[in-house]
Design a protein around this motif. Structure first.
Motif, PDB file in Angstrom:
ATOM      1  N   PRO A   1       1.003  -5.697 -10.268  1.00 16.68           N
ATOM      2  CA  PRO A   1      -0.085  -6.597  -9.834  1.00 16.68           C
ATOM      3  C   PRO A   1       0.428  -7.988  -9.469  1.00 16.68           C
ATOM      4  CG  PRO A   1      -0.768  -5.352 -11.757  1.00 16.68           C
ATOM      5  CD  PRO A   1       0.700  -5.098 -11.584  1.00 16.68           C
ATOM      6  N   LEU A   2       1.377  -8.511 -10.266  1.00 19.62           N
ATOM      7  CA  LEU A   2       1.934  -9.834  -9.969  1.00 19.62           C
ATOM      8  C   LEU A   2       2.724  -9.800  -8.656  1.00 19.62           C
ATOM      9  CD1 LEU A   2       2.380 -12.745 -10.802  1.00 19.62           C
ATOM     10  CD2 LEU A   2       4.292 -11.971 -12.250  1.00 19.62           C
ATOM     11  N   PHE A   3       3.426  -8.712  -8.417  1.00 18.27           N
ATOM     12  CA  PHE A   3       4.183  -8.554  -7.165  1.00 18.27           C
ATOM     13  C   PHE A   3       3.234  -8.622  -5.965  1.00 18.27           C
ATOM     14  CE2 PHE A   3       5.694  -5.446  -3.938  1.00 18.27           C
ATOM     15  CZ  PHE A   3       6.855  -6.087  -3.528  1.00 18.27           C
ATOM     16  N   ASN A   4       2.118  -7.906  -6.046  1.00 19.56           N
ATOM     17  CA  ASN A   4       1.146  -7.920  -4.945  1.00 19.56           C
ATOM     18  C   ASN A   4       0.510  -9.296  -4.788  1.00 19.56           C
ATOM     19  OD1 ASN A   4       1.520  -5.201  -4.245  1.00 19.56           O
ATOM     20  ND2 ASN A   4       0.040  -4.505  -5.789  1.00 19.56           N
ATOM     21  N   MET A   5       0.258  -9.974  -5.920  1.00 24.00           N
ATOM     22  CA  MET A   5      -0.346 -11.306  -5.866  1.00 24.00           C
ATOM     23  C   MET A   5       0.594 -12.307  -5.190  1.00 24.00           C
ATOM     24  SD  MET A   5      -1.673 -13.708  -8.989  1.00 24.00           S
ATOM     25  CE  MET A   5      -0.004 -14.249  -9.364  1.00 24.00           C
ATOM     26  N   LEU A   6       1.898 -12.204  -5.488  1.00 26.49           N
ATOM     27  CA  LEU A   6       2.869 -13.105  -4.858  1.00 26.49           C
ATOM     28  C   LEU A   6       2.902 -12.908  -3.346  1.00 26.49           C
ATOM     29  CD1 LEU A   6       5.886 -12.899  -7.350  1.00 26.49           C
ATOM     30  CD2 LEU A   6       4.456 -14.891  -6.885  1.00 26.49           C
ATOM     31  N   LYS A   7       2.858 -11.663  -2.911  1.00 26.23           N
ATOM     32  CA  LYS A   7       2.885 -11.407  -1.465  1.00 26.23           C
ATOM     33  C   LYS A   7       1.664 -12.026  -0.785  1.00 26.23           C
ATOM     34  CE  LYS A   7       3.266  -6.901  -1.379  1.00 26.23           C
ATOM     35  NZ  LYS A   7       3.371  -5.553  -0.752  1.00 26.23           N
ATOM     36  N   GLN A   8       0.522 -11.943  -1.443  1.00 25.36           N
ATOM     37  CA  GLN A   8      -0.691 -12.500  -0.855  1.00 25.36           C
ATOM     38  C   GLN A   8      -0.675 -14.027  -0.873  1.00 25.36           C
ATOM     39  OE1 GLN A   8      -4.237 -11.109  -2.780  1.00 25.36           O
ATOM     40  NE2 GLN A   8      -5.618 -12.051  -1.291  1.00 25.36           N
ATOM     41  N   LYS A   9      -0.224 -14.614  -1.976  1.00 24.86           N
ATOM     42  CA  LYS A   9      -0.231 -16.073  -2.122  1.00 24.86           C
ATOM     43  C   LYS A   9       0.728 -16.750  -1.148  1.00 24.86           C
ATOM     44  CE  LYS A   9       0.522 -19.735  -5.556  1.00 24.86           C
ATOM     45  NZ  LYS A   9      -0.697 -20.481  -5.185  1.00 24.86           N
TER      46      LYS A   9
ATOM     47  N   ILE B   1      11.095  -3.025  -1.050  1.00 24.56           N
ATOM     48  CA  ILE B   1      11.232  -3.495  -2.437  1.00 24.56           C
ATOM     49  C   ILE B   1      10.145  -2.883  -3.319  1.00 24.56           C
ATOM     50  CG2 ILE B   1      11.075  -5.542  -3.919  1.00 24.56           C
ATOM     51  CD1 ILE B   1      12.317  -7.112  -1.492  1.00 24.56           C
ATOM     52  N   GLY B   2       8.914  -2.857  -2.832  1.00 22.55           N
ATOM     53  CA  GLY B   2       7.821  -2.247  -3.601  1.00 22.55           C
ATOM     54  C   GLY B   2       8.082  -0.783  -3.878  1.00 22.55           C
ATOM     55  N   GLU B   3       8.668  -0.099  -2.913  1.00 20.85           N
ATOM     56  CA  GLU B   3       8.961   1.315  -3.099  1.00 20.85           C
ATOM     57  C   GLU B   3      10.114   1.524  -4.081  1.00 20.85           C
ATOM     58  OE1 GLU B   3       9.656   5.268  -0.274  1.00 20.85           O
ATOM     59  OE2 GLU B   3       9.605   3.259   0.610  1.00 20.85           O
ATOM     60  N   LYS B   4      11.137   0.661  -3.999  1.00 14.79           N
ATOM     61  CA  LYS B   4      12.307   0.791  -4.878  1.00 14.79           C
ATOM     62  C   LYS B   4      11.972   0.480  -6.333  1.00 14.79           C
ATOM     63  CE  LYS B   4      15.850   1.803  -2.142  1.00 14.79           C
ATOM     64  NZ  LYS B   4      16.728   2.981  -2.365  1.00 14.79           N
ATOM     65  N   PHE B   5      11.216  -0.604  -6.561  1.00 18.15           N
ATOM     66  CA  PHE B   5      11.010  -1.083  -7.940  1.00 18.15           C
ATOM     67  C   PHE B   5       9.733  -0.554  -8.590  1.00 18.15           C
ATOM     68  CE2 PHE B   5      14.114  -4.019  -6.308  1.00 18.15           C
ATOM     69  CZ  PHE B   5      14.898  -4.348  -7.404  1.00 18.15           C
ATOM     70  N   TYR B   6       8.703  -0.239  -7.759  1.00 16.02           N
ATOM     71  CA  TYR B   6       7.428   0.158  -8.349  1.00 16.02           C
ATOM     72  C   TYR B   6       6.916   1.496  -7.828  1.00 16.02           C
ATOM     73  CZ  TYR B   6       7.468  -4.699  -9.847  1.00 16.02           C
ATOM     74  OH  TYR B   6       7.821  -5.909 -10.409  1.00 16.02           O
ATOM     75  N   GLY B   7       7.705   2.142  -6.973  1.00 10.16           N
ATOM     76  CA  GLY B   7       7.295   3.445  -6.454  1.00 10.16           C
ATOM     77  C   GLY B   7       6.079   3.403  -5.567  1.00 10.16           C
ATOM     78  N   VAL B   8       5.807   2.269  -4.946  1.00  4.96           N
ATOM     79  CA  VAL B   8       4.624   2.120  -4.091  1.00  4.96           C
ATOM     80  C   VAL B   8       4.897   2.798  -2.754  1.00  4.96           C
ATOM     81  CG1 VAL B   8       3.080   0.490  -2.935  1.00  4.96           C
ATOM     82  CG2 VAL B   8       4.026  -0.043  -5.197  1.00  4.96           C
ATOM     83  N   ARG B   9       4.038   3.704  -2.377  1.00  3.39           N
ATOM     84  CA  ARG B   9       4.186   4.390  -1.098  1.00  3.39           C
ATOM     85  C   ARG B   9       3.640   3.497   0.007  1.00  3.39           C
ATOM     86  NH1 ARG B   9       2.514  10.630  -1.584  1.00  3.39           N
ATOM     87  NH2 ARG B   9       4.436  10.938  -0.416  1.00  3.39           N
ATOM     88  N   ARG B  10       4.257   3.566   1.138  1.00  7.85           N
ATOM     89  CA  ARG B  10       3.848   2.733   2.262  1.00  7.85           C
ATOM     90  C   ARG B  10       2.433   3.085   2.722  1.00  7.85           C
ATOM     91  NH1 ARG B  10       7.992   0.125   4.858  1.00  7.85           N
ATOM     92  NH2 ARG B  10      10.083   0.585   4.076  1.00  7.85           N
ATOM     93  N   LYS B  11       1.664   2.041   3.022  1.00  7.36           N
ATOM     94  CA  LYS B  11       0.322   2.272   3.552  1.00  7.36           C
ATOM     95  C   LYS B  11       0.388   2.755   4.998  1.00  7.36           C
ATOM     96  CE  LYS B  11      -1.796  -1.281   0.622  1.00  7.36           C
ATOM     97  NZ  LYS B  11      -2.548  -2.570   0.614  1.00  7.36           N
ATOM     98  N   ASN B  12       1.367   2.223   5.728  1.00  2.67           N
ATOM     99  CA  ASN B  12       1.513   2.574   7.137  1.00  2.67           C
ATOM    100  C   ASN B  12       2.871   3.232   7.359  1.00  2.67           C
ATOM    101  OD1 ASN B  12       1.568   2.793   9.865  1.00  2.67           O
ATOM    102  ND2 ASN B  12       1.250   0.613  10.320  1.00  2.67           N
ATOM    103  N   PRO B  13       2.924   4.554   7.545  1.00  2.00           N
ATOM    104  CA  PRO B  13       4.214   5.231   7.740  1.00  2.00           C
ATOM    105  C   PRO B  13       4.989   4.697   8.930  1.00  2.00           C
ATOM    106  CG  PRO B  13       2.445   6.825   7.383  1.00  2.00           C
ATOM    107  CD  PRO B  13       1.784   5.490   7.562  1.00  2.00           C
ATOM    108  N   LEU B  14       4.260   4.120   9.917  1.00  4.40           N
ATOM    109  CA  LEU B  14       4.932   3.576  11.094  1.00  4.40           C
ATOM    110  C   LEU B  14       5.859   2.436  10.716  1.00  4.40           C
ATOM    111  CD1 LEU B  14       5.250   3.649  14.155  1.00  4.40           C
ATOM    112  CD2 LEU B  14       3.306   2.064  14.324  1.00  4.40           C
ATOM    113  N   GLN B  15       5.496   1.663   9.676  1.00  6.68           N
ATOM    114  CA  GLN B  15       6.363   0.571   9.232  1.00  6.68           C
ATOM    115  C   GLN B  15       7.712   1.113   8.768  1.00  6.68           C
ATOM    116  OE1 GLN B  15       3.964  -1.422   6.258  1.00  6.68           O
ATOM    117  NE2 GLN B  15       3.405  -3.024   7.724  1.00  6.68           N
ATOM    118  N   GLY B  16       7.672   2.230   8.049  1.00  6.26           N
ATOM    119  CA  GLY B  16       8.922   2.822   7.593  1.00  6.26           C
ATOM    120  C   GLY B  16       9.780   3.289   8.756  1.00  6.26           C
TER     121      GLY B  16
END
Length: 450
Positions: free
Chosen positions: A393-401, A419-434
């Motif tokens: 949650p703090l990681f997401n808050m920093l990106k927004q702030k 980084i989100g995928e490496k450290f928190y296992g967050v899957r990409r919202k947009n596969p095109l970005q990957g």
């Protein structure tokens, strides 16, 4: 002038030698008869083609009253060919008259050509036997380069190495290409040397060589031969000659960097495909980043950071960034630092991301440079602390702030997704970005620009 006749031979011993030396028996019979009967020295070294007009002389010599070897030779050739082809015309060859030997020889040659065409393995063995040891060609071409015939030597390096490769003698082909690349680069023939360096890596791929320390050392030796020429300082820019000279220096530097970059990118790709690290050899990444930064008139810091982050020399990376801080445009220093840290983090390397920040701050103090203090730097410091614990949650808050600071470089959002995928296992919202990220990484390794 007729050659001297050789004394009589020990038939049994000679037949054995013939059978062993002429296992492939691809040379024309009349030619072989001439070479083995008249010439001295080892049999293999004596296999030389002769002009058709000499065939008659060869036959006369073979059937000289003082030489009892000729009929034995022709009978043996007749026997071997008959076993292979069953050709009806190969009979009584030993009694053929001098005027007919040329026609018979041509007919036998056609049969042997047909045999080898139908037997790829035999052709390959024959071609291998024709090529001299690689060391001989290395020495010969070294002398040609020393004489200043760079272009002529270049063509010979390319054709000769391809011949060795065509018959599976990859080790000699690699030795030849390495020697040629180093020699051409020593003589500041960057285009020629760079081309041979690229061919060296292509040969590694073709030979399916696995990455190891020995081949890494060979690549390093070629890399160290690339010229390093400093840009002239304190030029009078009002002087037309000085401007022209500076333009030539910049043009030559661009060629050097592009040539070395292409070579090392190809080597990195090979090491990634045949070595233990999917991102390629860290030593090769370090070489490439250092050469781009030190030799480019205006280095692309994105590429410098990309390769340094995949290397093993964070202290050198920090020193490079501090050096860049002292001469970059205002507002570029914090971008370069943030890019370096985020690239480390994007491959999961939190340790070196922290180390490079600490090292840069120390070096900046030593050189009396003001370390950047911006919103982007504050975001980087908070991010490093956040990633040390499970705090999605703090990681997401920093990106927004700090979104406005992050958007200063379009690449930052892509790196933060990694980084989100490496450290928190967050899957990409947009596969095109990957996909775009993978395209960027591929460009880093395949682009011809530094």
């Amino acid at each position: 002038m007729r050659p001297k006749a050789m004394p009589s031979f020990d038939r049994d011993n000679t037949f054995a030698k013939l059978h062993a030396s002429f296992d492939h028996h691809y040379i024309r019979p009349a030619t072989f008869a001439w070479a083995t009967t008249v010439r001295s020295g080892p049999f293999v070294q004596s296999m030389q083609l002769i002009r058709p007009k000499t065939i008659g002389l060869a036959y006369d010599q073979i059937f000289s009253p003082t030489v009892s070897f000729g009929p034995l030779l022709l009978i043996w050739l007749q026997h071997q060919l008959a076993q292979e082809t069953g050709a009806a015309h190969v009979t009584a060859l030993a009694q053929t008259g001098p005027s007919e030997i040329g026609e018979r020889s041509t007919q036998i040659t056609a049969d042997r050509r047909r045999l080898t065409q139908n037997n790829p393995m035999s052709r390959e063995r024959f071609r291998k036997a024709l090529l001299p040891p690689g060391a001989e060609n290395i020495e010969k071409l070294r002398n040609i380069v020393k004489e200043g015939n760079y272009y002529g030597a270049q063509q010979m390096y390319k054709t000769t190495s391809s011949r060795y490769a065509a018959v599976g003698r990859f080790s000699e082909a690699l030795d030849l290409l390495q020697s040629g690349a180093c020699l051409q680069l020593e003589h500041e023939q960057v285009t020629c040397g760079g081309e041979l360096a690229m061919l060296f890596v292509e040969m590694l791929v073709k030979a399916k060589v696995d990455f190891d320390e020995d081949y890494l050392d060979r690549i390093r030796k070629i890399y160290k031969k690339f010229p390093r020429i400093p840009v002239p300082q304190n030029l009078d820019l009002a002087d037309d000659d000085a401007i022209h000279r500076l333009s030539e220096v910049f043009g030559a530097a661009k060629i050097r960097v592009e040539s070395c970059s292409s070579f090392l990118k190809a080597a990195i790709k090979w090491s990634a495909e045949s070595g233990p690290r999917k991102i390629g050899s860290p030593e090769l990444h370090d070489m490439l980043s250092e050469y781009i930064y030190s030799e480019s008139p205006e280095p692309d810091m994105t590429r410098v950071c990309y390769h340094f982050a995949r290397g093993r020399n964070p202290n050198r990376f920090a020193s490079t960034l501090v050096n860049f801080m002292g001469k970059c445009y205002p507002g570029e220093d914090d971008l370069a630092i943030a890019r370096a840290v985020l690239m480390y983090l994007s491959i999961g390397n939190l340790r070196d991301a922290n180390n490079i920040m600490d090292e840069m701050e120390k070096l900046a103090q030593v050189k009396d440079l003001e370390f950047p203090d911006s919103e982007l730097m504050r975001f980087i410091n908070y991010l490093l602390q956040t990633l040390m614990r499970d705090a999605l949650p703090l990681f997401n808050m920093l990106k927004q702030k700090f979104s406005s600071s992050i958007e200063r470089d379009p690449m930052f959002n892509e790196l933060l997704e990694d980084i989100g995928e490496k450290f928190y296992g967050v899957r990409r919202k947009n596969p095109l970005q990957g996909m775009l990220g993978e395209l960027f990484k591929a460009c880093m390794l395949s682009s011809s620009h530094p």
